[in-house]
Motif scaffolding. Sequence first.
Motif, PDB file in Angstrom:
ATOM      1  N   GLY A  66      20.579  93.742  21.181  1.00 46.87           N
ATOM      2  CA  GLY A  66      19.177  93.539  20.855  1.00 46.87           C
ATOM      3  C   GLY A  66      18.612  92.202  21.288  1.00 46.87           C
ATOM      4  N   SER A  67      19.411  91.345  21.911  1.00 44.92           N
ATOM      5  CA  SER A  67      18.917  90.051  22.373  1.00 44.92           C
ATOM      6  C   SER A  67      18.063  90.224  23.626  1.00 44.92           C
ATOM      7  CB  SER A  67      20.088  89.102  22.658  1.00 44.92           C
ATOM      8  OG  SER A  67      20.950  89.647  23.638  1.00 44.92           O
ATOM      9  N   SER A  68      17.385  89.162  24.032  1.00 45.81           N
ATOM     10  CA  SER A  68      16.504  89.240  25.192  1.00 45.81           C
ATOM     11  C   SER A  68      17.304  89.452  26.471  1.00 45.81           C
ATOM     12  CB  SER A  68      15.688  87.948  25.316  1.00 45.81           C
ATOM     13  OG  SER A  68      14.988  87.920  26.542  1.00 45.81           O
ATOM     14  N   PRO A  69      16.879  90.391  27.341  1.00 45.49           N
ATOM     15  CA  PRO A  69      17.592  90.613  28.610  1.00 45.49           C
ATOM     16  C   PRO A  69      17.630  89.375  29.492  1.00 45.49           C
ATOM     17  CG  PRO A  69      16.068  92.416  28.169  1.00 45.49           C
ATOM     18  CD  PRO A  69      15.766  91.345  27.161  1.00 45.49           C
ATOM     19  N   THR A  70      16.634  88.491  29.353  1.00 43.14           N
ATOM     20  CA  THR A  70      16.563  87.310  30.222  1.00 43.14           C
ATOM     21  C   THR A  70      17.557  86.223  29.822  1.00 43.14           C
ATOM     22  OG1 THR A  70      14.788  86.354  28.870  1.00 43.14           O
ATOM     23  CG2 THR A  70      14.149  87.729  30.752  1.00 43.14           C
ATOM     24  N   THR A  71      18.252  86.400  28.695  1.00 40.43           N
ATOM     25  CA  THR A  71      19.266  85.422  28.293  1.00 40.43           C
ATOM     26  C   THR A  71      20.683  85.958  28.486  1.00 40.43           C
ATOM     27  OG1 THR A  71      19.247  86.185  25.978  1.00 40.43           O
ATOM     28  CG2 THR A  71      17.691  84.444  26.590  1.00 40.43           C
ATOM     29  N   ALA A  72      20.818  87.188  28.946  1.00 38.86           N
ATOM     30  CA  ALA A  72      22.141  87.773  29.171  1.00 38.86           C
ATOM     31  C   ALA A  72      22.829  87.102  30.355  1.00 38.86           C
ATOM     32  CB  ALA A  72      22.009  89.274  29.419  1.00 38.86           C
ATOM     33  N   PRO A  73      24.155  87.109  30.407  1.00 39.81           N
ATOM     34  CA  PRO A  73      24.863  86.541  31.564  1.00 39.81           C
ATOM     35  C   PRO A  73      24.493  87.269  32.851  1.00 39.81           C
ATOM     36  CG  PRO A  73      26.371  86.946  29.738  1.00 39.81           C
ATOM     37  CD  PRO A  73      25.084  87.614  29.371  1.00 39.81           C
ATOM     38  N   TYR A  74      24.583  86.537  33.945  1.00 37.36           N
ATOM     39  CA  TYR A  74      24.277  87.132  35.242  1.00 37.36           C
ATOM     40  C   TYR A  74      25.391  88.081  35.687  1.00 37.36           C
ATOM     41  CZ  TYR A  74      20.336  83.996  36.117  1.00 37.36           C
ATOM     42  OH  TYR A  74      19.141  83.343  36.059  1.00 37.36           O
ATOM     43  N   LEU A  75      24.994  89.128  36.391  1.00 37.84           N
ATOM     44  CA  LEU A  75      25.957  90.004  37.051  1.00 37.84           C
ATOM     45  C   LEU A  75      26.664  89.250  38.172  1.00 37.84           C
ATOM     46  CD1 LEU A  75      23.737  93.201  37.262  1.00 37.84           C
ATOM     47  CD2 LEU A  75      25.895  93.034  36.012  1.00 37.84           C
TER      48      LEU A  75
ATOM     49  N   THR B 208      25.688  80.002  45.109  1.00 35.45           N
ATOM     50  CA  THR B 208      24.808  80.913  44.383  1.00 35.45           C
ATOM     51  C   THR B 208      25.444  81.365  43.077  1.00 35.45           C
ATOM     52  OG1 THR B 208      23.817  81.672  46.448  1.00 35.45           O
ATOM     53  CG2 THR B 208      23.569  83.089  44.530  1.00 35.45           C
ATOM     54  N   ALA B 209      26.735  81.668  43.116  1.00 32.84           N
ATOM     55  CA  ALA B 209      27.433  82.050  41.887  1.00 32.84           C
ATOM     56  C   ALA B 209      27.439  80.893  40.890  1.00 32.84           C
ATOM     57  CB  ALA B 209      28.856  82.491  42.206  1.00 32.84           C
ATOM     58  N   ALA B 210      27.651  79.672  41.378  1.00 31.18           N
ATOM     59  CA  ALA B 210      27.699  78.507  40.490  1.00 31.18           C
ATOM     60  C   ALA B 210      26.341  78.250  39.845  1.00 31.18           C
ATOM     61  CB  ALA B 210      28.154  77.279  41.272  1.00 31.18           C
ATOM     62  N   VAL B 211      25.262  78.382  40.622  1.00 36.41           N
ATOM     63  CA  VAL B 211      23.915  78.169  40.089  1.00 36.41           C
ATOM     64  C   VAL B 211      23.621  79.138  38.953  1.00 36.41           C
ATOM     65  CG1 VAL B 211      21.470  78.465  40.659  1.00 36.41           C
ATOM     66  CG2 VAL B 211      22.937  77.109  42.156  1.00 36.41           C
ATOM     67  N   ARG B 212      24.154  80.350  39.053  1.00 38.49           N
ATOM     68  CA  ARG B 212      23.922  81.366  38.030  1.00 38.49           C
ATOM     69  C   ARG B 212      24.985  81.371  36.935  1.00 38.49           C
ATOM     70  NH1 ARG B 212      21.587  86.586  40.894  1.00 38.49           N
ATOM     71  NH2 ARG B 212      20.304  85.638  42.505  1.00 38.49           N
ATOM     72  N   SER B 213      26.042  80.571  37.093  1.00 33.04           N
ATOM     73  CA  SER B 213      27.210  80.660  36.200  1.00 33.04           C
ATOM     74  C   SER B 213      27.727  82.098  36.185  1.00 33.04           C
ATOM     75  CB  SER B 213      26.862  80.202  34.782  1.00 33.04           C
ATOM     76  OG  SER B 213      26.486  78.846  34.788  1.00 33.04           O
ATOM     77  N   ALA B 214      27.748  82.709  37.358  1.00 27.23           N
ATOM     78  CA  ALA B 214      28.183  84.095  37.510  1.00 27.23           C
ATOM     79  C   ALA B 214      29.551  84.141  38.180  1.00 27.23           C
ATOM     80  CB  ALA B 214      27.182  84.870  38.360  1.00 27.23           C
ATOM     81  N   PRO B 215      30.335  85.191  37.939  1.00 28.41           N
ATOM     82  CA  PRO B 215      31.588  85.360  38.690  1.00 28.41           C
ATOM     83  C   PRO B 215      31.297  85.717  40.135  1.00 28.41           C
ATOM     84  CG  PRO B 215      31.179  87.258  37.283  1.00 28.41           C
ATOM     85  CD  PRO B 215      30.123  86.251  36.940  1.00 28.41           C
ATOM     86  N   LEU B 216      32.252  85.419  40.997  1.00 28.40           N
ATOM     87  CA  LEU B 216      32.145  85.756  42.408  1.00 28.40           C
ATOM     88  C   LEU B 216      33.228  86.762  42.759  1.00 28.40           C
ATOM     89  CD1 LEU B 216      30.976  85.297  45.259  1.00 28.40           C
ATOM     90  CD2 LEU B 216      32.617  83.410  45.522  1.00 28.40           C
TER      91      LEU B 216
ATOM     92  N   GLU C 145      15.703  91.594  34.651  1.00 25.27           N
ATOM     93  CA  GLU C 145      16.900  92.065  33.939  1.00 25.27           C
ATOM     94  C   GLU C 145      17.893  92.763  34.855  1.00 25.27           C
ATOM     95  OE1 GLU C 145      13.471  94.902  32.638  1.00 25.27           O
ATOM     96  OE2 GLU C 145      13.735  92.785  33.192  1.00 25.27           O
ATOM     97  N   ASP C 146      17.468  93.128  36.061  1.00 28.23           N
ATOM     98  CA  ASP C 146      18.374  93.825  36.976  1.00 28.23           C
ATOM     99  C   ASP C 146      19.492  92.931  37.482  1.00 28.23           C
ATOM    100  OD1 ASP C 146      16.912  96.157  36.754  1.00 28.23           O
ATOM    101  OD2 ASP C 146      15.672  95.739  38.512  1.00 28.23           O
ATOM    102  N   GLU C 147      19.318  91.614  37.417  1.00 30.98           N
ATOM    103  CA  GLU C 147      20.347  90.706  37.903  1.00 30.98           C
ATOM    104  C   GLU C 147      21.258  90.202  36.781  1.00 30.98           C
ATOM    105  OE1 GLU C 147      18.078  87.752  39.905  1.00 30.98           O
ATOM    106  OE2 GLU C 147      17.221  86.901  38.076  1.00 30.98           O
ATOM    107  N   ARG C 148      21.094  90.768  35.575  1.00 31.46           N
ATOM    108  CA  ARG C 148      21.882  90.323  34.422  1.00 31.46           C
ATOM    109  C   ARG C 148      22.668  91.479  33.803  1.00 31.46           C
ATOM    110  NH1 ARG C 148      20.354  85.199  32.342  1.00 31.46           N
ATOM    111  NH2 ARG C 148      18.568  84.287  33.415  1.00 31.46           N
ATOM    112  N   MET C 149      23.656  91.112  32.998  1.00 30.04           N
ATOM    113  CA  MET C 149      24.459  92.108  32.310  1.00 30.04           C
ATOM    114  C   MET C 149      23.598  92.900  31.341  1.00 30.04           C
ATOM    115  SD  MET C 149      27.637  91.783  33.393  1.00 30.04           S
ATOM    116  CE  MET C 149      28.624  92.501  32.085  1.00 30.04           C
ATOM    117  N   PRO C 150      23.915  94.193  31.124  1.00 28.52           N
ATOM    118  CA  PRO C 150      23.151  94.982  30.148  1.00 28.52           C
ATOM    119  C   PRO C 150      23.239  94.372  28.755  1.00 28.52           C
ATOM    120  CG  PRO C 150      24.539  96.394  31.522  1.00 28.52           C
ATOM    121  CD  PRO C 150      24.958  94.979  31.803  1.00 28.52           C
ATOM    122  N   VAL C 151      22.156  94.466  28.038  1.00 29.60           N
ATOM    123  CA  VAL C 151      22.090  93.929  26.674  1.00 29.60           C
ATOM    124  C   VAL C 151      22.432  95.043  25.691  1.00 29.60           C
ATOM    125  CG1 VAL C 151      20.547  93.003  24.916  1.00 29.60           C
ATOM    126  CG2 VAL C 151      20.386  92.180  27.265  1.00 29.60           C
ATOM    127  N   VAL C 152      23.328  94.741  24.767  1.00 26.33           N
ATOM    128  CA  VAL C 152      23.743  95.759  23.789  1.00 26.33           C
ATOM    129  C   VAL C 152      23.502  95.326  22.347  1.00 26.33           C
ATOM    130  CG1 VAL C 152      25.484  96.765  25.307  1.00 26.33           C
ATOM    131  CG2 VAL C 152      26.112  94.851  23.816  1.00 26.33           C
TER     132      VAL C 152
END
Length: 271
Positions: free
Chosen positions: A153-162, A184-192, A144-151
């Motif tokens: 109640g959903s699973s932390p493992t499905t949150a968007p990547y940081l 790496t950003a593309a693989v995670r669908s994360a912003p760069l 969960e440290d590599e993902r956005m905080p969950v607010v």
Amino acid sequence: MSTGTWTITVGIDGSRPSLDAADWAAREAQRRRLPLRLLHAGTEQAVFGRVCDADVPAGRTRAALDRAAIELSYAHPALDIIARRTATPAVPALLAAAVEAETLVLGSRGRTGSAGFPVGSVALGVAARADRPVVLVRAGELPEDERMPVVDGSSPTTAPYLPVVLGLDPDASADDLIGYAFDTAAVRSAPLHVVHPWIVPTSTLRPWRDRFPGTTVSEHRVDGDPGARLLEASARAGLMVVGRRTGRGPGRAARSLIRHAGCPVAVVSHD
């Protein structure tokens, strides 16, 4: 950037940080759809479990390596996991393994007494010489440290990547560095987020923006030494990507990030 010939390789020495690094490496292998290679180097004997391996005499205890392979196979049942031991000392063994790796992953502390040691002999030695990207994972890193905080109640493992943060030196010819960060950003669908001193010519990032049109890119210019800004950004990042010139070790800012960043740090060799 990923091809079928590569693996995600992680060094296992039995320490808790190396097992945390192995867990991070497993997630990265799953994201990139690559095999995960666990490597235990050196002559130190291990302490738990067993897993069959053609390279190890029958009945030999495989210890920490085996336990890591078993635990990761349960956590990631679809992942192709290869466990290997070698008597070759850690640094040359890991450098050799890096040749066939998409990314080499190491824990930020190793096992030298009860307290371990600050990033040093093995991790910095490998990061300073490997031709492939080396990711250094701090002890205690969680999924969960590599993902956005969950607010909600959903699973932390499905949150968007940081965001992935790229520290860029405008004076360097850094296609390998930039390409790794975009990929790496593309693989995670994360912003760069690109942090750089002075002004980066528009042509530096334009080809990569065109190649990765789905990646949201923001640039942050800082005056003077960008080290403090990068360290601050690491507290809100999923991965920090920094470069080192081929033939040289990580610079001052990169070494500071390796020791103090609030997220894993990827060190990428470039011209």
